[in-house]
Design a protein around this motif. Structure first.
Motif, short mmCIF file in Angstrom:
data_model
loop_
_atom_site.label_atom_id
_atom_site.label_comp_id
_atom_site.label_asym_id
_atom_site.label_seq_id
_atom_site.Cartn_x
_atom_site.Cartn_y
_atom_site.Cartn_z
N UNK A 1 0.67 -1.29 -0.01
CA UNK A 1 -0.04 -0.03 -0.02
C UNK A 1 0.91 1.45 -0.12
N UNK A 2 2.09 1.25 0.50
CA UNK A 2 2.76 2.60 1.05
C UNK A 2 3.22 2.91 -0.75
N UNK A 3 3.61 1.92 -1.33
CA UNK A 3 4.19 2.25 -2.69
C UNK A 3 3.10 2.27 -3.75
N UNK A 4 1.90 1.88 -3.48
CA UNK A 4 0.87 1.99 -4.36
C UNK A 4 0.09 3.38 -4.36
N UNK B 1 4.43 -5.43 3.28
CA UNK B 1 3.90 -4.13 3.91
C UNK B 1 4.62 -3.71 5.14
N UNK B 2 5.48 -4.92 5.61
CA UNK B 2 5.75 -4.81 6.88
C UNK B 2 6.98 -3.48 7.09
N UNK B 3 7.50 -3.06 6.01
CA UNK B 3 8.56 -2.02 6.25
C UNK B 3 7.85 -0.72 6.47
N UNK B 4 6.58 -0.65 6.12
CA UNK B 4 5.72 0.60 6.27
C UNK B 4 5.81 1.12 7.83
N UNK B 5 5.83 0.24 8.75
CA UNK B 5 5.64 0.40 10.09
C UNK B 5 6.63 1.13 10.57
N UNK B 6 7.98 1.06 9.89
CA UNK B 6 9.04 1.88 10.72
C UNK B 6 8.88 3.45 10.66
#
Length: 601
Positions: free
Chosen positions: A140-143, A439-444
């Motif tokens: 989702x972050x990159x979309x 998607x996990x990287x978005x949490x950082x």
């Protein structure tokens, strides 16, 4: 006198022949000018023309082959004019062929190597390949990037380029290029002007190339004086290597506050993401719930990350949280964990924080579960078929207290789609795919916003160093309470819901918002009996979370002053035994968290 060696002439000639289109055009123009001047000299001294006539004669013969007909009255002029015309035709014909080849080669390069718009800035770069790259691009972050923000996908070879283009042919704001990102000599990728960079572990180089890229970006930004913020993620899934790299990267970064560099361990990030999406407190938890239990079957890298993350965040009014690891090498795993975190076997920790068991054979029936228990099972094997099959066995067992089953699966596994179709109908226990979630990287990024606020409070009150100068270990200490924010939110909601009056869902949400606003403005110096119970239980749980995190990081209890070298801390004790000045730190952390919730609704 200036002399040029044969080798230097060779270099000059080579640059002219193999240079870009602009260089070749300049070279051709120079040759044309030379022929015109030479023809002018010939016409001036042999044909006795005036300078103007000589220049015009030479000019027309170079640029217009039909002008040779004007020389019919003079044989020497016809011969010399014909030579000039012939040389010009060969020159222009060769130039046309050369430039056509150059244009075709450039078009082919753009097709096979990709192209990047000059002056690109404020963009996101992701370097990698294969199914992992596909999963990250689909996150989702990159979309959901801004319309003006380009996504630059860098792959190591043409095969990967074709694959990536075919997978995302419908995406309009994505540029695909082939490049060894650490060898981007002309900076066509705009590394120093990018907003976000993700280096996946299959991006085409090794760890040394990753560090080389980070050093290069740091130097380029420093030389350009770029003060815009850059977030860089470097995926390193070797846990031992990652710990050492964090210290190296802190040295590379220096005191530059504009760069945030994250060592991204997908297993760690995925474990955090899984517990955020599907928490162990899957139903309201009060003090009357006997125990929250997590059963982990298998010991993959994700299973290990899930184990440690649960220790850090799975803390509730009911005590202790129980974690059971089932594996045929259970004794070896226990020895390994005990060497890393001996404090987890402290009697107070076992009784009040987390109780850990390791077993080679264990069924859920042996746990003597009650209907009030909340049990989560996580199945983690390297073989997706085995994981899915075992997860189904747990799901269909109809075990008392079992609320959800997690199954570790790759992002691109077909089982994920199967599970989404299965749902949790017919009273079945819900089955959730977890594991290598891109998607996990978005949490950082999300966590760091609150983590920085938490640290800023301590920085102002205790004269600590600013966030930008913290190493990764200390940043992680601030991220953990931010990570626990949703657990605390659910605890507040449960207490509020357990009131005497039955509330609708809408009323509960409104009352919860009002309560959080009041708690955010709460002053411990002015007690309020209607709020004291909330702050008391939240502060206690925050202390429990802090203690568990310290134990997981290898700290143990010891009297006397804190010893960082030996990892001894006198505050690893029950909340009631803390001195008031230490209790206030838990209250202060809660105030920052609640204020963040208030500001962000």
């Amino acid at each position: 006198m200036i002399s040029v060696s044969r080798a230097e002439w060779g270099k000059i000639w080579s640059s002219l022949i193999s240079g870009d289109v602009k260089t070749k055009l300049l070279f051709i123009a120079a040759v044309v000018l030379f022929i015109i001047l030479l023809g002018m000299v010939v016409a001036l001294f042999i044909f006795n023309l005036t300078p103007g006539e000589a220049l015009w004669w030479s000019w027309t013969h170079v640029l217009d082959s039909g002008s040779i007909g004007d020389d019919k009255d003079s044989l020497p002029r016809r011969i010399i004019g014909s030579v000039i015309v012939l040389v010009s035709v060969v020159l222009f014909g060769g130039a046309f062929i050369t430039l056509s080849e150059e244009a075709a080669r450039s078009a082919m390069d753009r097709l096979m190597q990709g192209s990047v718009k000059k002056g690109i800035s404020g963009h996101t770069i992701i370097a990698g390949r294969g199914t992992k790259l596909k999963a990250f691009i689909s996150s989702p972050k990159l979309q959901n990037l801004n319309k003006n923000e380009k996504l630059l996908v860098v792959v190591p070879d043409q095969e990967a380029l074709i694959e990536a283009r075919n997978e995302h042919a419908d995406k309009k704001n994505i540029c695909f290029v082939v490049d060894q990102i650490w060898e981007d000599k002309n900076n066509r990728l705009g590394l120093d002007l990018s907003k976000r960079i993700l280096l996946l572990d299959n991006f085409g180089g090794d760890t040394g190339d990753m560090l080389k890229t980070i050093v290069k970006i740091r130097q380029m930004r420093k030389e350009a004086g770029n003060q815009n913020r850059l977030i860089l993620y470097a995926e390193v899934n070797d846990r031992t290597l990652a710990n050492g790299l964090r210290m190296i990267i802190d040295e590379i970064k220096g005191d530059d506050p504009t760069i945030d560099i994250h060592i991204l361990n997908i297993s760690d990030a995925s474990a955090r993401f899984a517990l955020r999406q599907h928490p162990l407190d899957s139903k309201p938890i009060g003090s009357d719930v006997p125990v929250v239990t997590l059963v982990i079957e298998g010991w993959t890298p994700f299973a290990q990350a899930f184990f440690w993350q649960a220790i850090r965040v799975a803390h509730y009014p009911s005590k202790p949280t129980r974690i059971i690891v089932r594996h045929h090498h259970a004794d070896d795993i226990k020895t390994e964990v005990r060497a890393i975190a001996p404090g987890l076997w402290d009697p107070w920790c076992v009784k009040h924080l987390v109780e850990i068991k390791f077993a080679d054979q264990l069924s859920l029936q042996e746990l003597n579960l009650s209907s009030k228990d909340i049990v989560t099972v996580t199945v983690c094997f390297d073989d997706a078929d085995k994981s899915f099959s075992k997860a189904l066995q747990y799901r269909d067992a109809k075990q008392t207290g079992l609320e959800q089953v997690f199954v570790e699966l790759p992002d691109t596994s077909g089982y994920r789609e199967t599970i989404s179709i299965m749902g949790s109908s017919n009273g079945k226990i819900p089955l959730y795919p977890v594991g290598a979630s891109a998607q996990a990287f978005e949490l950082a990024e999300e966590l760091d916003e609150l983590a920085e606020k938490i640290h800023s409070h301590y920085q102002n009150k205790y004269n600590d160093v600013e966030w930008s100068k913290l190493d990764e270990v200390k940043r992680a200490w601030n991220r953990s309470p931010a990570d626990h924010i949703y657990v605390k939110m659910r605890i507040i909601s449960t207490i509020l819901e357990s009131g005497a009056e039955k509330q609708s869902k809408d009323d509960l949400e409104k009352n919860l918002k009002k309560l959080i606003n009041r708690l955010a403005d709460y002053d411990p110096e002015k007690p309020d009996s209607s709020l004291d119970k909330y702050f008391d239980i939240l502060s206690r749980i925050e202390h429990d979370r802090w203690c568990a995190e310290k134990y997981a990081d290898g700290w143990t209890y010891a009297e006397g002053p804190k010893n960082n070298a030996l990892k001894h801390n006198p505050c690893l004790i029950p909340y009631d035994d803390l001195p008031d000045n230490e209790k206030s730190k838990d209250w202060e952390t809660m105030k920052v968290i609640l204020d963040h919730i208030k500001q962000n609704n």
